[in-house]
Write an enzyme that holds these catalytic residues in place. Structure first.
Site, PDB file in Angstrom:
ATOM      1  N   TYR A 216      -2.055 -12.389  -2.785  1.00  0.00           N
ATOM      2  CA  TYR A 216      -1.603 -11.757  -4.021  1.00  0.00           C
ATOM      3  C   TYR A 216      -1.510 -12.816  -5.121  1.00  0.00           C
ATOM      4  O   TYR A 216      -1.092 -13.945  -4.864  1.00  0.00           O
ATOM      5  CB  TYR A 216      -0.190 -11.166  -3.849  1.00  0.00           C
ATOM      6  CG  TYR A 216      -0.077  -9.823  -3.149  1.00  0.00           C
ATOM      7  CD1 TYR A 216      -1.185  -9.065  -2.798  1.00  0.00           C
ATOM      8  CD2 TYR A 216       1.195  -9.321  -2.864  1.00  0.00           C
ATOM      9  CE1 TYR A 216      -1.024  -7.831  -2.166  1.00  0.00           C
ATOM     10  CE2 TYR A 216       1.363  -8.098  -2.224  1.00  0.00           C
ATOM     11  CZ  TYR A 216       0.250  -7.357  -1.884  1.00  0.00           C
ATOM     12  OH  TYR A 216       0.414  -6.153  -1.259  1.00  0.00           O
ATOM     13  N   GLU A 338       7.512   3.756   1.378  1.00  0.00           N
ATOM     14  CA  GLU A 338       6.733   2.825   2.196  1.00  0.00           C
ATOM     15  C   GLU A 338       6.765   3.373   3.625  1.00  0.00           C
ATOM     16  O   GLU A 338       7.782   3.932   4.047  1.00  0.00           O
ATOM     17  CB  GLU A 338       7.384   1.442   2.109  1.00  0.00           C
ATOM     18  CG  GLU A 338       6.647   0.346   2.827  1.00  0.00           C
ATOM     19  CD  GLU A 338       7.234  -1.038   2.525  1.00  0.00           C
ATOM     20  OE1 GLU A 338       7.536  -1.358   1.344  1.00  0.00           O
ATOM     21  OE2 GLU A 338       7.427  -1.791   3.488  1.00  0.00           O
TER      22      GLU A 338
HETATM   23  C1  3EB Z   1       3.023  -4.574   0.060  1.00  0.00           C
HETATM   24  O1  3EB Z   1       2.040  -4.082   0.603  1.00  0.00           O
HETATM   25  C2  3EB Z   1       4.287  -3.766   0.112  1.00  0.00           C
HETATM   26  O2  3EB Z   1       6.836  -9.062   2.480  1.00  0.00           O
HETATM   27  O3  3EB Z   1       6.895  -8.727   4.641  1.00  0.00           O
HETATM   28  C3  3EB Z   1       5.127  -4.405   2.916  1.00  0.00           C
HETATM   29  C4  3EB Z   1       5.223  -4.960   4.196  1.00  0.00           C
HETATM   30  C5  3EB Z   1       5.537  -5.128   1.835  1.00  0.00           C
HETATM   31  C6  3EB Z   1       5.750  -6.244   4.369  1.00  0.00           C
HETATM   32  C7  3EB Z   1       6.672  -8.344   3.480  1.00  0.00           C
HETATM   33  C8  3EB Z   1       6.059  -6.413   2.011  1.00  0.00           C
HETATM   34  C9  3EB Z   1       6.161  -6.966   3.267  1.00  0.00           C
HETATM   35  O4  3EB Z   1       2.992  -5.650  -0.553  1.00  0.00           O
HETATM   36  C10 3EB Z   1       5.471  -4.558   0.455  1.00  0.00           C
END
Ligand code: 3EB
Length: 347
Positions: A216, A338
């Site tokens: 990201y 989520e």
């Molecule tokens: C995402 O896809 C949503 O930081 O461990 C989902 C699963 C999310 C795990 C983590 C964050 C985490 O970015 C957020």
């Protein structure tokens, strides 16, 4: 139990090292009473279903009130005998195949939160190494105030930085070694972390519709979230399991459909489907789309969306799939829900 004359466990593929169930208080009492399975860990959401003061195995109470149906606990069990140990607030249970652990912090305060995360992760990683379960497969991270601001970062971003630092110190380059994960805000209580690790690695999966979280861009925080989209694990030669991370309405790295819970659900389901189909194709898993989902946890920001989300999700799933609906704060402000899943080959 299959034990030979030397007292060594036979590698009977019928023995299951790791089983998951969502149980109500009556089912929990039965499970505890009949003692056929050993407990690895027990996680309660909202109000605990029993008094846990005297419990020796890893356990946690997470401040996420349940929505719909009678409240249930998440219980991880094993057909193999289990050994329990405690290292301060880190409790572990292991059975020669898998290790389950919890870190809890009942006092809750988010003072020194980044230190708490870094210290928790470094202790977990070093205990996994010394106990001989060096491969974390799946981690859950629950903490209150996930959107609270500290020095210009929200608590989720602070969490990501602490986790990143611990992983980097332990592994150096860690991208190929990341577990799947959930990181979700609880609405009260203290932080709770729990995890599954194994003697042998699982296989990390990514989602072609999404940027890998560890790539990201920095607009989401100074250190990227460190997790895999899913982990595929074949326990012995037996059933293949896919542990899917918390999955949201994200395409590329952008949140989609702000303020539209129905469209966020549809986007999330597309992401889940791609992960399941990808593992079926590329890991040779005998999955049949959503019919192979064995457990589902749905985190909902606004309890007022529960009816809409559950009625839209129900027709997508066979009705006997155990589901847990939880009120929780999602890590990005624009995300309303989520979903995480466990997918299993039929045994
Ligand atoms: C995402 O896809 C949503 O930081 O461990 C989902 C699963 C999310 C795990 C983590 C964050 C985490 O970015 C957020």
């Amino acid at each position: 139990m299959n034990v030979n004359e030397a007292g060594i466990l036979s590698s009977d593929p019928g023995l299951r090292p790791l089983e998951l169930a969502y149980v109500d208080s009556r089912q929990l009492a039965t499970l505890l009473r009949d003692g056929r399975q050993s407990l690895l860990g027990e996680i309660h959401f909202g109000r605990p279903l029993r008094v846990l003061d005297q419990v020796a195995h890893p356990h946690a109470v997470v401040g996420m009130p349940q929505l719909g149906g009678s409240p249930r606990a998440e219980v991880w069990t094993s057909d193999l005998p289990v050994t329990y140990q405690r290292h301060g607030n880190l409790a572990i249970a292991h059975n020669r195949e898998v290790l389950f652990g919890t870190i809890t912090c009942p006092d809750g305060g988010t003072d020194q939160f980044e230190w708490f995360i870094r210290d928790s992760y470094s202790r977990v990683l070093s205990v996994l190494r010394t106990e001989g379960y060096p491969y974390p497969l799946r981690m859950w991270n629950y903490f209150p105030g996930i959107a609270d601001m500290i020095d210009g970062l929200d608590l989720y971003q602070v969490f990501c930085r602490g986790r990143f630092q611990a992983l980097e110190t332990h592994y150096g380059q860690f991208e190929g070694r990341l577990p799947s994960a959930s990181a979700v805000g609880s609405v009260d209580g203290g932080p709770a972390i729990y995890f599954i690790a194994a003697r042998e690695p699982g296989r990390n999966r990514e989602n072609p519709r999404q940027t890998s979280a560890y790539h990201y861009p920095t607009k989401y925080g100074p250190r990227s979230p460190s997790f895999a989209r899913a982990t595929f694990k074949r326990w012995g030669t037996a059933r293949g399991c896919l542990y899917i991370s918390g999955t949201a309405s994200i395409v590329g790295h952008e949140s989609m459909h702000p303020d539209d819970p129905a469209a966020q659900l549809d986007e999330t389901l597309r992401n889940l489907r791609v992960l399941i189909d990808g593992a079926q194709r590329e890991e040779g898993a005998n999955f049949h789309g959503f019919d192979s989902i064995s457990h589902l946890k749905i985190y909902i920001r606004d309890p007022a969306h529960f009816e809409l989300i559950s009625s839209r999700l129900a027709p997508e799933l066979s009705p006997q799939i155990p589901q847990l609906y939880l009120t929780a704060e999602i890590c990005r402000r624009d995300l309303l829900l989520e979903i995480e899943a466990v997918v299993q080959e039929r045994s």
